[in-house]
Write a protein that holds these residues in place. Structure first.
Motif: not given
Length: 330
Positions: A172-173, A205-207, A256-267
């Motif tokens: 995820s960006p 300011s941006r991902a 397990a935090f990789a599951e957050v990154i793996a969504t592809g949704k920008p943080l």
């Protein structure tokens, strides 16, 4: 105002302590190791021995304290687990701060923690946010999502050393922010009534995606990156293995935090309301471009100086050899 900083030896905590000292606060730091925290004493902070997981050590640390900034979290290599430090330790601290009549409590959480109940660290952060909000303390919750400082080890150094940059294919960006800027928000929260009993995102300011960061590093360094892409399945398998052993539970929880990154949704999150509430200027915030540019300019200059010194020594050695060859023998 006397301020107690928790997690002051960490990447973010040390910047909070430094900022508070620079602004004239009387800073006290709760530390497990006086030796590792010696630099804080040199800066002018007071060190008090203590441990979040030992409730009896907290009242002495809170004596005479007006505000607490809690930036501690368990490291992957810690003997104590995330549940012990980030949950029970935080509960211990909140209870002790309440008993000590602390006026302000600033908590560093993580952006979007409420969206990932199956990720241990994020679920614990969400629970601590809720516990703090219900405690009756005058609180402010800050939610960063990534530190600029982490980009050096993840991208810049591997590139300069000709090593692979490891990237998860669907990462995820992320809207990274300099820890010095996050510290600025933490200290500012102590001064601004509009931040009381509220939560705020504190992000860049941006991902930036991994590929964008790699391209930027290539441009600034003049070097080509070696990239190794890791499927999410490999990370999941590694986490399953680490869950079998007690001494690797922290690593498993971090993976397990990789599951957050793996969504592809920008943080990322809008920051207009945050800047307005804190009375800070967005133009004063360090950008990814300026941070990496400054780093590469500094390191490339150093590398050139080292190369020059190396060539100079080689030339002196060569000249010495030539003189010895031409020296007349009797």
């Amino acid at each position: 105002m006397k301020l107690l900083v928790i997690g002051a030896t960490g990447t973010l905590g040390r910047q909070i302590a430094r900022r508070a000292l620079d602004e004239g606060y009387e800073v006290r730091c709760l530390v497990r190791s006086q030796k590792k925290a010696a630099f804080l004493r040199e800066w002018g902070a007071e060190l008090v021995p203590g441990n979040l997981c030992k409730p009896e050590s907290l009242p002495p640390a809170l004596e005479g304290v007006s505000a607490v900034i809690h930036a501690a979290t368990a490291r992957a290599t810690d003997s104590l687990s995330i549940r012990q430090v980030d949950w029970q330790g935080s509960v211990n601290l909140i209870q002790a701060a309440k008993a000590a009549n602390v006026e302000r409590f600033i908590y560093l959480s993580i952006l979007d923690a409420e969206k990932y109940p199956k990720v241990p660290l994020l679920e614990i952060k969400r629970c601590v946010e809720h516990y703090l909000a219900e405690s009756g303390l005058n609180y402010t919750i800050l939610r960063p999502c990534g530190f600029l400082q982490g980009l050096i080890g993840q991208y810049a150094i591997p590139m300069l050393e000709g090593q692979s940059i490891w990237v998860m294919g669907t990462a995820s960006p992320t809207a990274y922010m300099d820890t010095q800027d996050i510290a600025k928000f933490a200290i500012q929260a102590l001064k601004v009534p509009e931040t009381e009993n509220k939560s705020f995102p504190v992000v860049g300011s941006r991902a930036w995606s991994a590929d964008e960061l790699i391209q930027l590093c290539e441009k600034l360094s003049g070097r080509d990156a070696k990239i190794t892409r890791v499927p999410i399945g490999v990370v999941r398998f590694t986490r399953q293995v680490t869950q079998f052993f007690q001494w690797t539970w922290n690593i498993a929880d971090r993976l397990a935090f990789a599951e957050v990154i793996a969504t592809g949704k920008p943080l990322v999150a809008p920051m207009d309301e945050t800047y307005t509430a804190f009375g800070l200027d967005p133009s004063d915030t360090t950008t990814v471009e300026s941070y990496l540019q400054e780093y590469f300019e500094r390191i490339m200059k150093k590398l050139r100086e080292l190369d020059y010194d190396k060539q100079k020594k080689q030339k002196k050695k060569s000249d010495k050899v030539d003189k010895q060859r031409n020296y007349p023998r009797f």
